[in-house]
Motif scaffolding. Structure first.
Motif, PDB file in Angstrom:
ATOM      1  N   LEU A 768      54.741 -70.500 -51.705  1.00 32.67           N
ATOM      2  CA  LEU A 768      54.253 -69.306 -52.386  1.00 32.67           C
ATOM      3  C   LEU A 768      52.865 -68.924 -51.869  1.00 32.67           C
ATOM      4  O   LEU A 768      52.569 -67.746 -51.638  1.00 32.67           O
ATOM      5  CB  LEU A 768      54.215 -69.570 -53.891  1.00 32.67           C
ATOM      6  CG  LEU A 768      54.125 -68.366 -54.816  1.00 32.67           C
ATOM      7  CD1 LEU A 768      55.295 -67.435 -54.602  1.00 32.67           C
ATOM      8  CD2 LEU A 768      54.099 -68.840 -56.264  1.00 32.67           C
ATOM      9  N   TYR A 769      52.027 -69.924 -51.671  1.00 36.51           N
ATOM     10  CA  TYR A 769      50.674 -69.670 -51.174  1.00 36.51           C
ATOM     11  C   TYR A 769      50.725 -69.085 -49.755  1.00 36.51           C
ATOM     12  O   TYR A 769      49.995 -68.157 -49.432  1.00 36.51           O
ATOM     13  CB  TYR A 769      49.862 -70.968 -51.173  1.00 36.51           C
ATOM     14  CG  TYR A 769      48.426 -70.785 -50.768  1.00 36.51           C
ATOM     15  CD1 TYR A 769      47.467 -70.368 -51.693  1.00 36.51           C
ATOM     16  CD2 TYR A 769      48.014 -71.009 -49.457  1.00 36.51           C
ATOM     17  CE1 TYR A 769      46.145 -70.188 -51.317  1.00 36.51           C
ATOM     18  CE2 TYR A 769      46.701 -70.832 -49.071  1.00 36.51           C
ATOM     19  CZ  TYR A 769      45.771 -70.417 -50.010  1.00 36.51           C
ATOM     20  OH  TYR A 769      44.465 -70.224 -49.627  1.00 36.51           O
ATOM     21  N   GLY A 770      51.598 -69.636 -48.937  1.00 36.60           N
ATOM     22  CA  GLY A 770      51.730 -69.121 -47.581  1.00 36.60           C
ATOM     23  C   GLY A 770      52.201 -67.681 -47.558  1.00 36.60           C
ATOM     24  O   GLY A 770      51.701 -66.848 -46.790  1.00 36.60           O
ATOM     25  N   LEU A 771      53.157 -67.362 -48.412  1.00 35.64           N
ATOM     26  CA  LEU A 771      53.694 -66.008 -48.445  1.00 35.64           C
ATOM     27  C   LEU A 771      52.677 -65.006 -48.976  1.00 35.64           C
ATOM     28  O   LEU A 771      52.560 -63.894 -48.457  1.00 35.64           O
ATOM     29  CB  LEU A 771      54.964 -65.978 -49.300  1.00 35.64           C
ATOM     30  CG  LEU A 771      56.220 -66.484 -48.606  1.00 35.64           C
ATOM     31  CD1 LEU A 771      57.381 -66.507 -49.575  1.00 35.64           C
ATOM     32  CD2 LEU A 771      56.564 -65.619 -47.410  1.00 35.64           C
ATOM     33  N   ILE A 772      51.959 -65.381 -50.019  1.00 35.74           N
ATOM     34  CA  ILE A 772      50.975 -64.443 -50.562  1.00 35.74           C
ATOM     35  C   ILE A 772      49.856 -64.225 -49.549  1.00 35.74           C
ATOM     36  O   ILE A 772      49.310 -63.114 -49.436  1.00 35.74           O
ATOM     37  CB  ILE A 772      50.429 -64.927 -51.927  1.00 35.74           C
ATOM     38  CG1 ILE A 772      49.738 -63.760 -52.659  1.00 35.74           C
ATOM     39  CG2 ILE A 772      49.485 -66.085 -51.773  1.00 35.74           C
ATOM     40  CD1 ILE A 772      50.647 -62.656 -53.053  1.00 35.74           C
ATOM     41  N   SER A 773      49.519 -65.252 -48.783  1.00 37.78           N
ATOM     42  CA  SER A 773      48.511 -65.099 -47.733  1.00 37.78           C
ATOM     43  C   SER A 773      48.984 -64.083 -46.696  1.00 37.78           C
ATOM     44  O   SER A 773      48.221 -63.226 -46.233  1.00 37.78           O
ATOM     45  CB  SER A 773      48.226 -66.437 -47.048  1.00 37.78           C
ATOM     46  OG  SER A 773      47.762 -67.381 -47.992  1.00 37.78           O
ATOM     47  N   PHE A 774      50.258 -64.178 -46.320  1.00 34.91           N
ATOM     48  CA  PHE A 774      50.819 -63.236 -45.352  1.00 34.91           C
ATOM     49  C   PHE A 774      50.835 -61.821 -45.917  1.00 34.91           C
ATOM     50  O   PHE A 774      50.476 -60.855 -45.242  1.00 34.91           O
ATOM     51  CB  PHE A 774      52.233 -63.682 -44.984  1.00 34.91           C
ATOM     52  CG  PHE A 774      52.987 -62.663 -44.176  1.00 34.91           C
ATOM     53  CD1 PHE A 774      52.678 -62.462 -42.838  1.00 34.91           C
ATOM     54  CD2 PHE A 774      53.989 -61.901 -44.747  1.00 34.91           C
ATOM     55  CE1 PHE A 774      53.357 -61.520 -42.095  1.00 34.91           C
ATOM     56  CE2 PHE A 774      54.663 -60.959 -44.008  1.00 34.91           C
ATOM     57  CZ  PHE A 774      54.365 -60.772 -42.671  1.00 34.91           C
ATOM     58  N   MET A 775      51.257 -61.688 -47.188  1.00 34.80           N
ATOM     59  CA  MET A 775      51.320 -60.368 -47.808  1.00 34.80           C
ATOM     60  C   MET A 775      49.931 -59.740 -47.898  1.00 34.80           C
ATOM     61  O   MET A 775      49.755 -58.535 -47.665  1.00 34.80           O
ATOM     62  CB  MET A 775      51.933 -60.472 -49.209  1.00 34.80           C
ATOM     63  CG  MET A 775      53.435 -60.670 -49.215  1.00 34.80           C
ATOM     64  SD  MET A 775      54.091 -60.715 -50.896  1.00 34.80           S
ATOM     65  CE  MET A 775      53.754 -59.040 -51.423  1.00 34.80           C
TER      66      MET A 775
END
Length: 875
Positions: A768-775
């Motif tokens: 989740l942290y990785g995805l929100i960073s990308f977003m």
């Protein structure tokens, strides 16, 4: 209209063209087609196709396969070397991405390694015996109003099976005497040991059935001689040090003198036969003559067991049918139907009702499923993060394709990168597993070891696990990257649709949180059930009660010790009894009402107690009065369940009735009815129970002590025992600790689920942290524009938050019925259990939402409060 021309299966025709030597291809293919046409006319399309396939496979041999050129091997080596270098550089260039993937995979692989080691250990129990699949234990099922199960059979049954039945190749009887007192009489101080694993009396054929090997001595001479025993190497050193133990003497229970005549190789960890002292069976006839008698059919001891090696040509149901004759010809109880069954050796470790239940097989499958779920969660993370990274790698893909790179080469490039991450994760996981293994051993009371260089199954598991992870995690991202078009990639025109769109990522995130929330729901239900078993009213007082085994069963001696105990300031109550209200030991026997000669069709649980028992355990007499002190059964207390089974509607009417138990050997009048209390764990219904006085059967002191003065009181009790029972080892146990043992498996399960739930949430949050960073990176400029146009921080935060709220909500909707179904099945194993209420699901859903919000909050808040000028410069 022309007839359609039939052709052989294209896949196998192309396969032939691929492997066949170019110089032979034309004329061999011509022959194949000629044969195919001939078969087509004679046999039809279907059979002709099958014959063509067989012909192609038969041609796959060295003389026909085209040779591989040397330069191809060199190019292949160089290519994969290049893949490795590029992959390594890519990971260093994207450290955050690599670290998150490595952390998630390492966590899941660590769990998989530990779970594999634990499951393998328990499934390996007693599989080292020759013909282990043919070894069975004969057990007894007793069917009446209630069903009862025993690991034992009547003593004569083993002899009759050996002498008269052909279904058994080998037969052996054993008697297990647990918690045995061993004295070394030849030592000056008469050293004493309490062996929890006990002593086993065994017939010689026991060693022909089970592969326990002697390092010194002879089975025949040791197991046929009177008062002869074999001890393990470990006990030989423990008892006699460097001295030769052969010919030495030990005392069993300060009474039976036994000579050591053989040394047994130390018993492996993965066996349920834990006794390290094996005594000859003829000795058992002098140790316990009434039970050892070949005429004793009137009772069963669970410790007297019979094992057989089943004839390979005989199905188990035929052997059980043969045993039916003995159940009918020699009934244990006319009112109770006895059935003899064969229990496979592989089931002994797991089946609780037949004395196993060290760990439930379902527990192992649950652990295995959790390991698989954690692995899938980590792979889902990998795919999510890799597809998110794909947009950043678009130019790299465009350059490679422009320089002649093919799709399959780009695919294998990414698979090599995935392999590097997997290999690093496995290395870290192995180190972590070594560190965490002692904790696992403490939790499951095992002695597991990670034999990484000698255990072939573990090595194979690690290799297969690495390949599976590389394939699961790397296949889709590799396929996706290889499909980018160079022009689109160069122009940075790639969109979410090119990397699978948000729908794929939504599906992956939802699947992660489904797994996490199922684990959270399971954790909450198990915690609530364990809290219920601990705090529920058992019908008696269990706090601050010490159970101490008597050293001498003579009532005069026990009464004297009881009076001494009362002199200790911390002692409040003392009762003499055969066991506590809730005990793993049961004396189940028959019952007759009044002058009837017909036994009731159920068994009762008999507790033999003195008059202080009711007050010591604070039992509730709801009708009548307490017992009057007596040496023999004269007065009886019964519980509500027994009154109901006797057909008495008003419990008050039971007072004054006469009943007989234990085949009429004990008779008395009902003087009181006690409120039902739990005599076993919450897995079982409350048994019909009687309390009666019979001093010759008292074996324990139940001592209620002051909770404020526990330590000094225990020291005082020790002094009393050492003064009165010099030939015994002082041992005690708190009643609440014994009751806690009923739920050992559940407590282990609870600890395991707690640990794995935390790990699953950690892995999910990493993704989740990785995805929100990308977003955040992708939407930084959009955020700047929105803020310039008047958008507030709350509005910006909702842009990012609403997506995850919806996904977690969807995961909750899917996880709730799955969690309910799984936990409902688990609770069915309890006769007394909680109801799964709406709060269980509410806590799981809200808790997951809070954890997810905490995970993404930093990145969301950072971009929401970022100066729009900086946001607009982001690209």
């Amino acid at each position: 209209m022309k007839n359609k021309k039939h052709t052989p299966p294209k896949f196998f025709l192309n396969f032939f063209r691929w492997f066949c030597h170019p110089e032979m291809s034309d004329y061999i293919e011509g022959d194949l087609m000629e044969v195919y046409d001939r078969n087509l006319k004679k046999l039809g399309k279907g059979k002709a196709d099958w014959k063509f396939i067989i012909d192609v496979i038969l041609l796959l041999r060295p003389g026909i396969i085209k040779p591989r050129k040397a330069y191809q091997n060199l190019n292949s080596y160089s290519m994969y070397k290049s893949y490795f270098k590029i992959g390594w550089r890519t990971l260093f260039r994207n450290k955050d991405y690599a670290l998150m993937n490595i952390a998630g995979l390492a966590l899941s692989i660590t769990c998989c390694l530990l779970i594999f080691t634990l499951v393998k250990h328990h499934l390996s129990f007693d599989n080292f015996h020759e013909n282990n699949e043919q070894i069975y234990r004969i057990v007894t099922e007793m069917h009446s109003e209630n069903e009862h199960y025993s690991t034992g059979v009547p003593t004569p049954l083993g002899t009759l099976v050996r002498d008269n039945q052909t279904f058994s190749e080998k037969t052996a009887r054993i008697y297990i005497h647990p918690n045995a007192l061993i004295t070394l009489p030849e030592e000056e101080e008469k050293i004493k040991y309490k062996e929890a694993s006990g002593v086993t009396f065994a017939e010689p054929e026991f060693f022909n059935i089970f592969n326990f090997h002697l390092v010194e001595g002879s089975i025949e001479s040791s197991m046929n001689a009177l008062n002869s025993a074999i001890i393990s190497e470990r006990l030989a050193v423990k008892y006699f040090g460097d001295k030769n133990p052969i010919g030495k003497t030990i005392l069993l229970e300060n009474d039976l003198e036994i000579s050591i005549s053989g040394i047994l190789k130390d018993i492996p960890d993965n066996t349920d036969f834990r006794s390290e002292i094996i005594v000859s069976f003829p000795t058992f006839k002098s140790f316990m003559p009434w039970l050892a008698s070949d005429d004793f059919w009137s009772g069963i001891s669970g410790n007297l067991q019979t094992y057989v090696v089943l004839n390979p040509s005989t199905p188990t149901y035929e052997a059980e049918e043969a045993l039916t004759y003995y159940a009918q010809e020699y009934p244990i109880n006319k009112q109770t139907k006895s059935v003899y069954k064969l229990q496979a050796l592989s089931d002994i470790h797991f089946i609780d009702r037949f004395g196993g239940g060290v760990i439930d097989k379902n527990h192992l499958w649950i652990l295995s499923a959790i390991g698989i779920f954690l692995l899938l969660t980590a792979c889902v993370n990998f795919i999510n993060l890799a597809t998110a990274q794909a947009l950043r790698r678009a130019k790299e893909v465009g350059v490679r394709k422009t320089m002649g790179g093919q799709r399959r080469q780009l695919f294998w490039q990414f698979m090599v990168e995935t392999g590097i991450i997997t290999a690093i994760s496995i290395f870290i996981a192995i180190i972590a597993a070594y560190i965490l293994l002692p904790n696992l051993n403490n939790l499951y009371e095992t002695n597991l070891r990670l034999a990484l260089f000698t255990d072939r199954s573990l090595i194979l598991f690690i290799v297969v696990l690495g390949l599976v992870i590389t394939f699961l995690a790397g296949f889709y991202p590799g396929y996706l990257l290889g499909g980018f078009q160079p022009i689109t990639a160069f122009r940075q025109k790639l969109s979410q649709q090119h990397i699978g769109g948000f729908n794929l990522r939504r599906t992956l995130i939802v699947s992660q949180f489904v797994i996490s929330q199922v684990l959270i729901i399971s954790l909450i239900v198990v915690i609530n059930q364990m809290r219920f078993t601990k705090n529920a009213d058992l019908g008696f007082d269990k706090e601050a009660i010490v159970m101490v085994k008597a050293g001498d069963y003579a009532i005069s001696k026990m009464e004297a010790v009881k009076n001494e105990c009362y002199r200790l300031p911390g002692v409040e109550q003392v009762s003499l009894c055969n066991n506590a209200p809730a005990s793993a030991d049961k004396w189940e026997t028959d019952i007759l009402r009044g002058n009837s000669q017909e036994k009731m069709d159920f068994l009762i649980n008999m507790k033999l107690v003195d008059a202080n028992y009711v007050s010591t355990f604070n039992l509730d007499i709801i009708y009548g009065r307490n017992l009057i002190v007596s040496d023999t059964v004269m007065e009886i207390l019964v519980n509500e369940t027994l009154v109901e089974l006797l057909g008495i509607i008003n419990p008050n009417d039971a007072l004054g009735s006469h009943i007989s138990v234990n085949s009429g050997n004990m008779k008395g009048q009902i003087v009181g009815v006690i409120k039902d209390f739990h005599d076993r764990s919450f897995h079982e219904a409350i048994s019909p129970t009687i309390l009666a006085s019979a001093s010759r059967h008292y074996s324990h002191f139940a001592i209620k002590i002051d909770p404020q003065d526990i330590q000094s009181t225990l020291e005082g009790l020790r002094s009393i025992w050492q003064g009165n029972y010099q030939d015994q080892v002082y041992e005690y146990a708190f009643l609440d600790d014994r009751i806690e043992q009923f739920y050992l498996t559940e407590n282990m399960m609870l600890s395991g689920i707690q640990m794995f739930t935390i790990i699953a949430l950690c892995i999910s949050c990493l993704g989740l942290y990785g995805l929100i960073s990308f977003m955040v990176t992708q939407k930084t400029k959009e955020v700047g524009i929105r803020k310039v146009m008047g958008g507030g921080e709350i509005h910006i935060m909702w842009i990012f938050g609403k997506e995850f709220v919806l996904l977690i909500g969807l995961g909750f909707v899917i996880a709730s019925p799955i969690g309910w179904w799984l936990m409902q099945r688990w609770l069915q194993d309890f006769a007394f259990s909680i109801q799964i209420d709406i709060w269980t699901f509410a806590i799981a859903g809200i808790g997951t939402l809070i954890i997810a919000a905490a995970t993404v909050s930093y990145q969301v808040l950072r971009v929401a409060f970022l100066n729009p000028v900086l946001s607009l410069k982001a690209e």
